[in-house]
Every structure is written in C-alpha cells, then in structure tokens.
Design a protein around this motif. Structure first.
Motif, mmCIF file in Angstrom:
data_model
loop_
_atom_site.group_PDB
_atom_site.id
_atom_site.type_symbol
_atom_site.label_atom_id
_atom_site.label_comp_id
_atom_site.label_asym_id
_atom_site.label_seq_id
_atom_site.Cartn_x
_atom_site.Cartn_y
_atom_site.Cartn_z
ATOM 1 N N PRO A 140 5.635 3.257 -49.767
ATOM 2 C CA PRO A 140 6.614 2.994 -50.826
ATOM 3 C C PRO A 140 6.934 1.525 -51.031
ATOM 4 C CG PRO A 140 7.696 3.912 -48.888
ATOM 5 C CD PRO A 140 6.214 4.052 -48.672
ATOM 6 N N GLU A 141 6.662 0.695 -50.009
ATOM 7 C CA GLU A 141 6.938 -0.732 -50.124
ATOM 8 C C GLU A 141 5.684 -1.551 -50.410
ATOM 9 O OE1 GLU A 141 8.852 -1.627 -46.445
ATOM 10 O OE2 GLU A 141 10.778 -0.761 -47.061
ATOM 11 N N GLY A 142 4.579 -0.876 -50.665
ATOM 12 C CA GLY A 142 3.343 -1.573 -50.992
ATOM 13 C C GLY A 142 2.696 -2.286 -49.826
ATOM 14 N N ILE A 143 3.046 -1.906 -48.596
ATOM 15 C CA ILE A 143 2.466 -2.550 -47.407
ATOM 16 C C ILE A 143 1.001 -2.146 -47.272
ATOM 17 C CG2 ILE A 143 2.556 -2.569 -44.873
ATOM 18 C CD1 ILE A 143 5.597 -2.364 -45.117
ATOM 19 N N GLU A 144 0.156 -3.089 -46.870
ATOM 20 C CA GLU A 144 -1.273 -2.840 -46.680
ATOM 21 C C GLU A 144 -1.491 -1.823 -45.541
ATOM 22 O OE1 GLU A 144 -4.039 -4.467 -48.492
ATOM 23 O OE2 GLU A 144 -2.266 -4.523 -49.778
ATOM 24 N N PRO A 145 -2.665 -1.181 -45.502
ATOM 25 C CA PRO A 145 -2.923 -0.155 -44.480
ATOM 26 C C PRO A 145 -2.660 -0.642 -43.067
ATOM 27 C CG PRO A 145 -4.630 -0.091 -46.147
ATOM 28 C CD PRO A 145 -3.779 -1.289 -46.460
ATOM 29 N N LEU A 146 -1.960 0.192 -42.307
ATOM 30 C CA LEU A 146 -1.609 -0.113 -40.920
ATOM 31 C C LEU A 146 -2.551 0.558 -39.926
ATOM 32 C CD1 LEU A 146 2.257 0.312 -41.284
ATOM 33 C CD2 LEU A 146 0.945 -1.814 -41.302
ATOM 34 N N PHE A 147 -3.395 1.463 -40.405
ATOM 35 C CA PHE A 147 -4.418 2.115 -39.592
ATOM 36 C C PHE A 147 -5.471 2.640 -40.555
ATOM 37 C CE2 PHE A 147 -0.874 5.010 -40.367
ATOM 38 C CZ PHE A 147 -1.493 6.134 -40.894
ATOM 39 N N GLU A 148 -6.536 3.243 -40.034
ATOM 40 C CA GLU A 148 -7.640 3.707 -40.864
ATOM 41 C C GLU A 148 -7.864 5.208 -40.694
ATOM 42 O OE1 GLU A 148 -9.587 2.108 -43.139
ATOM 43 O OE2 GLU A 148 -8.238 0.398 -42.931
ATOM 44 N N PRO A 149 -8.446 5.865 -41.693
ATOM 45 C CA PRO A 149 -8.788 7.283 -41.526
ATOM 46 C C PRO A 149 -9.828 7.447 -40.419
ATOM 47 C CG PRO A 149 -8.968 6.609 -43.837
ATOM 48 C CD PRO A 149 -8.825 5.360 -43.020
ATOM 49 N N PRO A 150 -9.874 8.619 -39.787
ATOM 50 C CA PRO A 150 -10.854 8.842 -38.723
ATOM 51 C C PRO A 150 -12.231 9.153 -39.299
ATOM 52 C CG PRO A 150 -9.650 10.849 -39.111
ATOM 53 C CD PRO A 150 -9.040 9.815 -40.026
ATOM 54 N N GLN A 151 -13.245 8.932 -38.505
ATOM 55 C CA GLN A 151 -14.577 9.428 -38.853
ATOM 56 C C GLN A 151 -14.778 10.768 -38.159
ATOM 57 O OE1 GLN A 151 -18.183 6.895 -38.899
ATOM 58 N NE2 GLN A 151 -19.079 8.393 -37.497
ATOM 59 N N ILE A 152 -15.114 11.784 -38.926
ATOM 60 C CA ILE A 152 -15.335 13.126 -38.384
ATOM 61 C C ILE A 152 -16.838 13.380 -38.420
ATOM 62 C CG2 ILE A 152 -14.826 15.586 -38.683
ATOM 63 C CD1 ILE A 152 -12.231 14.646 -40.162
ATOM 64 N N ASP A 153 -17.472 13.349 -37.251
ATOM 65 C CA ASP A 153 -18.937 13.403 -37.192
ATOM 66 C C ASP A 153 -19.490 14.670 -37.838
ATOM 67 O OD1 ASP A 153 -18.946 10.968 -35.888
ATOM 68 O OD2 ASP A 153 -19.049 11.855 -33.879
ATOM 69 N N GLU A 154 -18.810 15.792 -37.631
ATOM 70 C CA GLU A 154 -19.308 17.059 -38.178
ATOM 71 C C GLU A 154 -19.278 17.081 -39.701
ATOM 72 O OE1 GLU A 154 -17.066 17.987 -34.288
ATOM 73 O OE2 GLU A 154 -16.850 16.669 -36.026
ATOM 74 N N ALA A 155 -18.470 16.190 -40.311
ATOM 75 C CA ALA A 155 -18.342 16.158 -41.770
ATOM 76 C C ALA A 155 -19.274 15.146 -42.421
ATOM 77 C CB ALA A 155 -16.899 15.848 -42.165
ATOM 78 N N MET A 156 -20.126 14.487 -41.640
ATOM 79 C CA MET A 156 -21.091 13.568 -42.242
ATOM 80 C C MET A 156 -22.035 14.373 -43.130
ATOM 81 S SD MET A 156 -20.291 10.558 -41.118
ATOM 82 C CE MET A 156 -21.764 9.541 -41.305
ATOM 83 N N PRO A 157 -22.298 13.915 -44.340
ATOM 84 C CA PRO A 157 -23.092 14.726 -45.271
ATOM 85 C C PRO A 157 -24.527 14.967 -44.831
ATOM 86 C CG PRO A 157 -22.680 12.527 -46.179
ATOM 87 C CD PRO A 157 -21.828 12.658 -44.954
ATOM 88 N N ASP A 158 -25.072 14.143 -43.923
ATOM 89 C CA ASP A 158 -26.462 14.314 -43.483
ATOM 90 C C ASP A 158 -26.567 14.988 -42.123
ATOM 91 O OD1 ASP A 158 -25.326 12.254 -42.090
ATOM 92 O OD2 ASP A 158 -26.970 10.829 -42.370
ATOM 93 N N THR A 159 -25.499 15.700 -41.696
ATOM 94 C CA THR A 159 -25.526 16.415 -40.414
ATOM 95 C C THR A 159 -26.148 17.791 -40.624
ATOM 96 O OG1 THR A 159 -23.530 15.267 -39.692
ATOM 97 C CG2 THR A 159 -24.123 17.259 -38.496
ATOM 98 N N ASP A 160 -27.395 17.969 -40.155
ATOM 99 C CA ASP A 160 -28.162 19.173 -40.483
ATOM 100 C C ASP A 160 -27.666 20.427 -39.779
ATOM 101 O OD1 ASP A 160 -29.808 17.696 -42.145
ATOM 102 O OD2 ASP A 160 -31.246 17.247 -40.538
ATOM 103 N N ASP A 161 -27.120 20.296 -38.558
ATOM 104 C CA ASP A 161 -26.787 21.501 -37.798
ATOM 105 C C ASP A 161 -25.378 22.025 -38.076
ATOM 106 O OD1 ASP A 161 -25.709 19.308 -36.598
ATOM 107 O OD2 ASP A 161 -26.130 19.945 -34.542
ATOM 108 N N TRP A 162 -24.679 21.428 -39.037
ATOM 109 C CA TRP A 162 -23.397 21.955 -39.472
ATOM 110 C C TRP A 162 -23.494 22.364 -40.934
ATOM 111 C CZ3 TRP A 162 -19.116 22.817 -36.430
ATOM 112 C CH2 TRP A 162 -19.172 22.301 -35.129
#
Length: 338
Positions: A140-162
């Motif tokens: 609400p105060e326009g502050i820049e990101p204080l942390f980052e979203p996680p990387q979820i390995d199973e959700a990578m689009p080129d993961t063949d076994d999921w």
C-alpha cells in the motif's frame, strides 16, 4: 420519516496484506494479448509483449481516461491491442510500455512535456513469472519487493515426470487471513471435513516472511497401511505450496489474492505423479476432488464468520497467536492524502 443510519460493521476489518500475489496462470496470457484485472481494490491491465514478457499497469490512460484492458473493433470482446513492447489505448491510439512510459502518439506533432522527457505517466507494477504463474507485488505504500516468490521445481514447465496443472478457482467473500488461518486450525478438520480425529502437526515454524508446517500420519489404503506426509509452506500471505505424499504424490499451489478489502480469489493448481514417476489417473483425481470438497465446505464458514481480534481459545486449538503475529507483519494500513 426518520432515517437511521446502518451500524452494521464489516465482518472482517483488516487491511489488505502486502506481498507477491498471483494474478493469472501463464497459459492464460498469450503473446500480444491484454486483459483487465481487478485486484487490491484497483483496476489494472496485464499484457504480454511481442517478446513474451508479462507487464502490469494501472488500467486508465492518462490522456482521456480510457480503460486499457478493453479493445474495440477487431479487438472487441478482448483486451486492447499490443504492438511490440507497448499496449495501445483503444480511445486515441496512445501507446505505453510496461514501465508506464508513453512510447507513441500517432497523430501528435509535439509530444506533451512528460512524454518528451520519457517520464512514467502510468503507475507500473513489479511482475515475476515463474511456476507457470504470473505474480505481482502489492504494497500500500509502494515499497519495493522485500522478498521473492519461491521456485517450485515440480511446476517447471519442462518437468517430464510431473503432470500438467489442474486448475480450480474460487471467489471467497472474506479477507485472505481468515482463509490462511486454516493452516493452523487442526480441530476444524474433524468438525467441518469429517476426519475421524484431530490431526496433530509434527512441525510448525514461522520465520521472517516464511511459514512451514508438517503433518505425518498413517493411512489405511487398499495396499495396506502406509505413512503419509503433508508439507505446507507459505512465502508471504499470497503464495502457499502443499506437498502430499503416501498414496499419490501431489503438489498443490494454493495461492490467495485480495480482490478488495473483503473478497479474495483462491487459485489452486494441482500437479501429480505416482511413486514410480508416472502420471496418475483416478486415484490422483480422487485426492483433488476431496480437497475441492473441503474448499466448498470451508467457504460456507468463511463467507459468514466474523473475525474476532481476541477469540476465546482452548488448549485443543492450534497456534493462532503465532500465526497472527507472523501474518501481522504483512498488514499495513493504507495512508491516503486528503
């Protein structure tokens, strides 16, 4: 006749939380496409440039106030046109890039001063695209990101076994904190969802902007008694990942985004495989259907319950106080200039 003003209070009086929040799945936004969004009590527009980057701006053109998310003529029924790295206003053809700068006015001989100086003329939003999701940063105060979203390995689009994402969405008439509190509310599983006993979490941790919980239990299956695990982690108030193992390996991306102060969009995406790395069928769908049923049961409660700042708790309740202290760091009341 005397008119008496209503004294009915909102059921939940909490500010919207800050953090990273999902606004779309990647597959929902094609190259050269734009769409209107309504989140955080604001009108926004999202578009994908011809180079494939997702961009989000405030929705209204600074020229004459047209909404950039609604096209006309050959774009009617969809979003506004995208040319190169810019979205085109449907009213007068002004073009704006993802940084909110005006990149062209087709009929102007002399550019307005702010355009000539390449200044930002539309507020832009920080965007991250990963895990097949598009996230934006809200504060609400326009502050820049204080942390980052996680990387979820199973959700990578080129993961063949999921398997592919199985997507389900709900609009829920409450604040996202009320939904998030279910993660520490073990007792409700018995009374709302009909589990035979109240599950006892093995681990519950709250660390800075992260939360982690682990539930270990034995389950009776057609193959005998097996050990089951449910790992539940959150990065800020908007992004949660739940991993189920035992019968069928399942990853649930359970993301919550405030529509406004009193309504939340829940976006659930399931990814699955069996113990041998193979994609699953009926067993996996049964797990999904059970969780969907739980959501429908929870919605009845959420849409009608009142948030109590000081609930009357007992020794069988979960760590609500710890959860609220952790969640409270993300609640910042918006300040307005009068």
């Amino acid at each position: 006749m005397t008119i008496i003003a209503s004294t009915k209070r909102p059921r939940v009086e909490l500010p919207m939380p800050y953090g990273w929040f999902q606004v779309l799945y990647s597959q929902q936004l094609s190259v050269g496409q734009s769409l209107p969004l309504e989140y955080f009590g604001q009108e926004l527009v999202i578009f994908r440039t011809e180079a494939g980057e997702a961009k989000v701006l405030d929705a209204y053109c600074p020229h004459m106030g047209a909404h950039l998310g609604y096209g006309i003529r050959d774009q009617a029924g969809g979003g506004s046109r995208v040319v190169g790295d810019s979205i085109v206003c449907p009213f007068h053809g002004w073009q704006f890039n993802g940084d909110g700068q005006c990149t062209g006015i087709p009929y102007a001989e002399r550019m307005p001063p702010r355009v000539a100086k390449c200044e930002q003329v539309i507020p832009s939003w920080q965007v991250r695209e990963q895990n097949q999701c598009i996230y934006v940063w809200y504060h609400p105060e326009g502050i820049e990101p204080l942390f980052e979203p996680p990387q979820i390995d199973e959700a990578m689009p080129d993961t063949d076994d999921w398997g592919e994402l199985k997507i389900y969405e709900w609009d829920i008439a409450t604040h996202p904190q009320e939904i998030g509190e279910n993660a520490v509310d073990a007792a409700h599983f018995r009374f709302v969802h009909g589990t035979p006993e109240v599950p006892e979490p093995t681990v519950m941790r709250f660390e800075e902007h992260c939360r982690f919980g682990l539930l270990e239990t034995e389950m009776e299956t057609p193959k005998g008694r097996i050990e089951g695990r449910i790992e539940n982690s959150s990065i800020g108030p908007g992004i949660s990942t739940v991993r189920f193992s035992g019968i069928c390996e399942t990853v649930l991306m359970a993301n919550l985004t405030p529509i406004d102060a009193h309504n939340t969009k829940a976006m659930y995406a399931f990814i699955q495989r069996d113990g041998n790395g193979q994609k699953v069928g009926r067993v996996g769908q049964a797990i999904i259907d059970d969780i969907r049923q739980q959501m429908e049961e929870d919605r009845i409660i959420w849409a009608r319950k009142r948030y109590l700042e000081k609930p009357m708790l007992c020794d069988g309740d979960g760590p609500f106080a710890k959860f609220r202290r952790w969640y409270g760091q993300f609640l910042v009341a918006e300040t307005r200039d009068d």
